[in-house]
Design an enzyme around this catalytic site. Structure first.
Site, PDB file in Angstrom:
ATOM      1  N   THR A 194       0.525  -1.213  -0.004  1.00 31.02           N
ATOM      2  CA  THR A 194       0.065   0.111  -0.036  1.00 31.02           C
ATOM      3  C   THR A 194       1.030   1.253   0.128  1.00 31.02           C
ATOM      4  O   THR A 194       0.675   2.234  -0.768  1.00 31.02           O
ATOM      5  CB  THR A 194      -0.832   0.085   1.130  1.00 31.02           C
ATOM      6  OG1 THR A 194      -1.567  -1.095   1.263  1.00 31.02           O
ATOM      7  CG2 THR A 194      -1.754   1.363   1.284  1.00 31.02           C
ATOM      8  N   LYS A 217       4.878  -2.198 -12.919  1.00 31.97           N
ATOM      9  CA  LYS A 217       5.738  -1.030 -12.653  1.00 31.97           C
ATOM     10  C   LYS A 217       5.439   0.123 -13.292  1.00 31.97           C
ATOM     11  O   LYS A 217       4.823   0.266 -14.459  1.00 31.97           O
ATOM     12  CB  LYS A 217       7.317  -1.463 -13.129  1.00 31.97           C
ATOM     13  CG  LYS A 217       7.780  -2.516 -12.509  1.00 31.97           C
ATOM     14  CD  LYS A 217       9.252  -2.874 -12.847  1.00 31.97           C
ATOM     15  CE  LYS A 217       9.434  -3.217 -14.207  1.00 31.97           C
ATOM     16  NZ  LYS A 217      10.932  -3.520 -14.537  1.00 31.97           N
ATOM     17  N   TRP A 238      12.094  -5.513  -8.779  1.00 31.57           N
ATOM     18  CA  TRP A 238      13.025  -6.370  -7.606  1.00 31.57           C
ATOM     19  C   TRP A 238      14.339  -6.566  -8.254  1.00 31.57           C
ATOM     20  O   TRP A 238      14.826  -7.612  -8.416  1.00 31.57           O
ATOM     21  CB  TRP A 238      12.386  -7.828  -7.352  1.00 31.57           C
ATOM     22  CG  TRP A 238      11.037  -7.682  -6.665  1.00 31.57           C
ATOM     23  CD1 TRP A 238       9.962  -8.249  -7.195  1.00 31.57           C
ATOM     24  CD2 TRP A 238      10.549  -7.261  -5.448  1.00 31.57           C
ATOM     25  NE1 TRP A 238       8.830  -7.997  -6.502  1.00 31.57           N
ATOM     26  CE2 TRP A 238       9.101  -7.667  -5.186  1.00 31.57           C
ATOM     27  CE3 TRP A 238      11.134  -6.392  -4.133  1.00 31.57           C
ATOM     28  CZ2 TRP A 238       8.379  -7.071  -4.188  1.00 31.57           C
ATOM     29  CZ3 TRP A 238      10.571  -6.089  -3.291  1.00 31.57           C
ATOM     30  CH2 TRP A 238       9.130  -6.464  -3.154  1.00 31.57           C
ATOM     31  N   HIS A 243      12.239  -8.834  -2.255  1.00 30.75           N
ATOM     32  CA  HIS A 243      12.320  -8.508  -0.926  1.00 30.75           C
ATOM     33  C   HIS A 243      13.742  -8.100  -0.246  1.00 30.75           C
ATOM     34  O   HIS A 243      14.067  -8.927   0.811  1.00 30.75           O
ATOM     35  CB  HIS A 243      11.151  -9.154   0.304  1.00 30.75           C
ATOM     36  CG  HIS A 243       9.843  -8.884  -0.109  1.00 30.75           C
ATOM     37  ND1 HIS A 243       9.363  -7.761   0.347  1.00 30.75           N
ATOM     38  CD2 HIS A 243       8.900  -9.831  -0.501  1.00 30.75           C
ATOM     39  CE1 HIS A 243       8.000  -8.050  -0.177  1.00 30.75           C
ATOM     40  NE2 HIS A 243       7.562  -9.192  -0.433  1.00 30.75           N
ATOM     41  N   TRP A 298       8.166 -16.984  -1.559  1.00 26.66           N
ATOM     42  CA  TRP A 298       9.370 -15.916  -1.534  1.00 26.66           C
ATOM     43  C   TRP A 298      10.693 -16.772  -1.997  1.00 26.66           C
ATOM     44  O   TRP A 298      11.824 -16.329  -1.337  1.00 26.66           O
ATOM     45  CB  TRP A 298       9.511 -15.092  -0.228  1.00 26.66           C
ATOM     46  CG  TRP A 298       8.262 -14.228  -0.147  1.00 26.66           C
ATOM     47  CD1 TRP A 298       7.651 -13.235  -0.871  1.00 26.66           C
ATOM     48  CD2 TRP A 298       7.470 -14.390   0.913  1.00 26.66           C
ATOM     49  NE1 TRP A 298       6.782 -12.755  -0.414  1.00 26.66           N
ATOM     50  CE2 TRP A 298       6.539 -13.332   0.843  1.00 26.66           C
ATOM     51  CE3 TRP A 298       7.538 -14.951   2.194  1.00 26.66           C
ATOM     52  CZ2 TRP A 298       5.461 -12.941   1.778  1.00 26.66           C
ATOM     53  CZ3 TRP A 298       6.617 -14.549   3.184  1.00 26.66           C
ATOM     54  CH2 TRP A 298       5.698 -13.693   3.018  1.00 26.66           C
ATOM     55  N   ARG A 417      -6.321  -9.510   7.812  1.00 32.56           N
ATOM     56  CA  ARG A 417      -6.431 -10.917   8.092  1.00 32.56           C
ATOM     57  C   ARG A 417      -5.739 -11.410   9.446  1.00 32.56           C
ATOM     58  O   ARG A 417      -6.426 -12.164  10.037  1.00 32.56           O
ATOM     59  CB  ARG A 417      -5.711 -11.851   7.016  1.00 32.56           C
ATOM     60  CG  ARG A 417      -6.212 -11.838   5.365  1.00 32.56           C
ATOM     61  CD  ARG A 417      -5.833 -12.738   4.476  1.00 32.56           C
ATOM     62  NE  ARG A 417      -6.700 -12.502   3.280  1.00 32.56           N
ATOM     63  CZ  ARG A 417      -6.126 -12.012   2.252  1.00 32.56           C
ATOM     64  NH1 ARG A 417      -5.243 -10.854   2.571  1.00 32.56           N
ATOM     65  NH2 ARG A 417      -6.798 -11.951   1.046  1.00 32.56           N
ATOM     66  N   ALA A 418      -4.827 -10.821   9.886  1.00 36.26           N
ATOM     67  CA  ALA A 418      -4.243 -10.805  11.194  1.00 36.26           C
ATOM     68  C   ALA A 418      -5.168 -10.837  12.129  1.00 36.26           C
ATOM     69  O   ALA A 418      -5.374 -11.376  13.304  1.00 36.26           O
ATOM     70  CB  ALA A 418      -2.982 -10.233  11.134  1.00 36.26           C
TER      71      ALA A 418
END
Length: 510
Positions: A194, A217, A238, A243, A298, A417-418
């Site tokens: 976000t 992108k 990336w 990450h 990942w 969701r958490a």
């Protein structure tokens, strides 16, 4: 007894009417609250309950008195006639008036209580929360946006850490036209996606980023140049690995940017401003578990450190198949090499200080201490970082750090969701134990973040007061200048008048 059918004389009829009038007055008096006692129908012997109106009713409608069998019909007919002829008056005493007036509010209160109990049962909390939400809305609707930002700010006495002015004052001269580059370190499940979209789609720029629908992108070039000012997932992709952490980015970004812009580091010295987002460790851990449970891996992440990736022995996999779809929370916590544990500390620290992913280079306790200290230092020296739990304050600090403005305000989304995962206290304690370094880092980051915000707001208020004072002084100077000009004009006018008077006096003398 048989009723006489003899035709009544004039005197008899008059007597009947007078007696009927007397009975009518008695009935009207009784209707208005006066009881004259019980009267008896002279022929039937039935009591009239103190309302002796039967003779008048019969005189107008039929025989003077009914038989025993017709007493009920006669009584009803006489009452109808008497009701039409007898006006009902209002109560004349104060007690009657008071009793009628107090009946109305009591009845209204009873109706409201019955309706409220029907809509909002006693054991239901629906109406309670609605009242709370209404009160909260009224409280916040009366506040300005800046006041709303300060609502959840703790008092100065609540802070336990001391930071220097350099740590708190994070204003940077970001030269978007020059060679400065903003580097976004994206930690998984911290709201980075976000925030990354805000960077490419929501900033007011002289030359906005060009985002083509359907493509991940965007092209974020400097004004009048084909060089990128932003290094992030949504601008350069990336380029340093999926990450990439602080260890990877600091060694990779300068090389990648020079290749992209076809410039060597010897020709032009760049400034790299690192930014990131952090999140509450327990919420972040649960969010990553739900993400992995849906099939995320990942696996393409490089984890480069000192020029090489970790070996299989240094970083063993937690699952044997293609992914970890459907993993339970217990299995997710049981894997000792799970990178979700203390992910934020590991991705912000300099891993070369602890031998990268070689766990045998030092004890686990010493390794944790070095990683935590490195992560705190790197976070403190970053140009900016935000917290997922403080979206509006994150926007506020970013705008004043880089002197850039967002088009649309950030929104706080707590329905994640958490947040929907219900865990016991025992499970929560275990997650906190697995992420003990992250918990300590987050507490440190949260206090520094809020102190930076408070420091910035104080400087902002001081600047506003200074501007108001300067504006007042400017208006005062203008006012004084106008008075001086007015005073000078009056003085010149006095001099002209004096000269004219002197000339006239001389003319008279001549």
């Amino acid at each position: 007894m048989q009723v006489s059918t003899r035709t009544p004389t004039h005197t008899h009829m008059r007597s009947v009417r007078e007696r009927g009038a007397h009975e009518l007055r008695a009935f009207c008096s009784q209707r208005n609250g006066v009881n004259f006692g019980e009267r008896i129908c002279p022929d039937s012997g039935r009591p009239s309950g103190g309302i002796a109106h039967l003779l008048l009713g019969l005189e107008l409608t039929g025989p003077p008195c009914p038989s025993l069998s017709g007493a009920t019909a006669c009584k009803a007919r006489g009452r109808r006639i008497a009701s039409r002829l007898c006006p009902r008056t209002e109560p004349t005493t104060m007690e009657d008036k008071f009793s009628r007036l107090i009946f109305i509010p009591i009845a209204a209160v009873l109706c409201f209580m019955i309706g409220y109990q029907y809509v909002c049962p006693g054991e239901s909390k629906t109406c309670y929360f609605r009242r709370e939400e209404s009160a909260l809305f009224e409280q916040y609707s009366s506040l300005s946006p800046e006041q709303q930002l300060d609502e959840d700010l703790p008092d100065k006495t609540a802070f336990t850490l001391n930071f220097t002015e350099r740590d708190l004052d994070r204003h940077v001269d970001f030269d978007i036209r020059g060679d400065d580059v903003m580097v976004f370190l994206h930690i998984q499940k911290t709201g980075g996606t976000t925030f990354g979209r805000h960077l490419v789609k929501n900033i007011q720029l002289e030359q906005p980023c060009e985002c083509v629908p359907g493509q991940r992108k965007c092209t974020c070039h400097r004004p009048g140049k084909s060089e990128s000012w932003l290094f992030s997932r949504f601008s350069t992709g990336w380029s340093c690995g999926l990450h990439a952490d602080w260890t990877e980015l600091t060694s990779c970004v300068p090389v990648v940017m020079n290749k992209r812009d076809k410039k060597s580091s010897q020709k032009r010295k760049r400034k790299f401003y690192y930014i990131t987002m952090l999140r509450d460790p327990v919420s972040r851990f649960l969010s990553e578990w739900k993400h992995v449970q849906r099939g995320a891996t990942w696996k393409t992440a490089l984890h480069m450190c000192d020029g090489h990736p970790p070996t299989q022995d240094e970083l063993p996999a937690c699952y044997s198949g293609e992914d970890w779809t459907g993993v339970t929370l217990a299995d997710f916590m049981d894997c000792p090499s799970n990178l979700a544990n203390n992910r934020q500390v590991r991705m912000l620290a300099d891993l070369s200080l602890v031998g990268c992913y070689n766990m045998s280079s030092m004890s686990e306790l010493e390794r944790g201490r070095v990683l935590l200290a490195s992560a705190k230092a790197n976070l403190r020296n970053m140009a900016f970082y935000g917290l997922t739990e403080y979206q509006r304050k994150t926007q506020h600090l970013f705008e004043r750090t880089f002197n850039l403005r967002f088009i649309q305000p950030f929104t706080q989304l707590n329905s994640t969701r958490a947040a929907s995962v219900g865990i016991s206290k025992k499970v929560q304690w275990r997650i906190e134990g697995l992420n003990a370094l992250d918990v300590e880092l987050y507490e440190y980051a949260k206090e520094l973040f809020l102190q930076r915000y408070q420091y910035n707001r104080q400087k902002q208020r001081q600047g506003e007061r200074l501007r108001r004072r300067q504006e007042k002084q400017r208006h005062h100077r203008i006012y004084l200048a106008q008075l001086l000009r007015l005073g000078g004009a009056e003085k010149e006018e006095e001099q002209v008048l004096a000269a004219t008077e002197d000339y006239n006096s001389q003319v008279v003398q001549w």
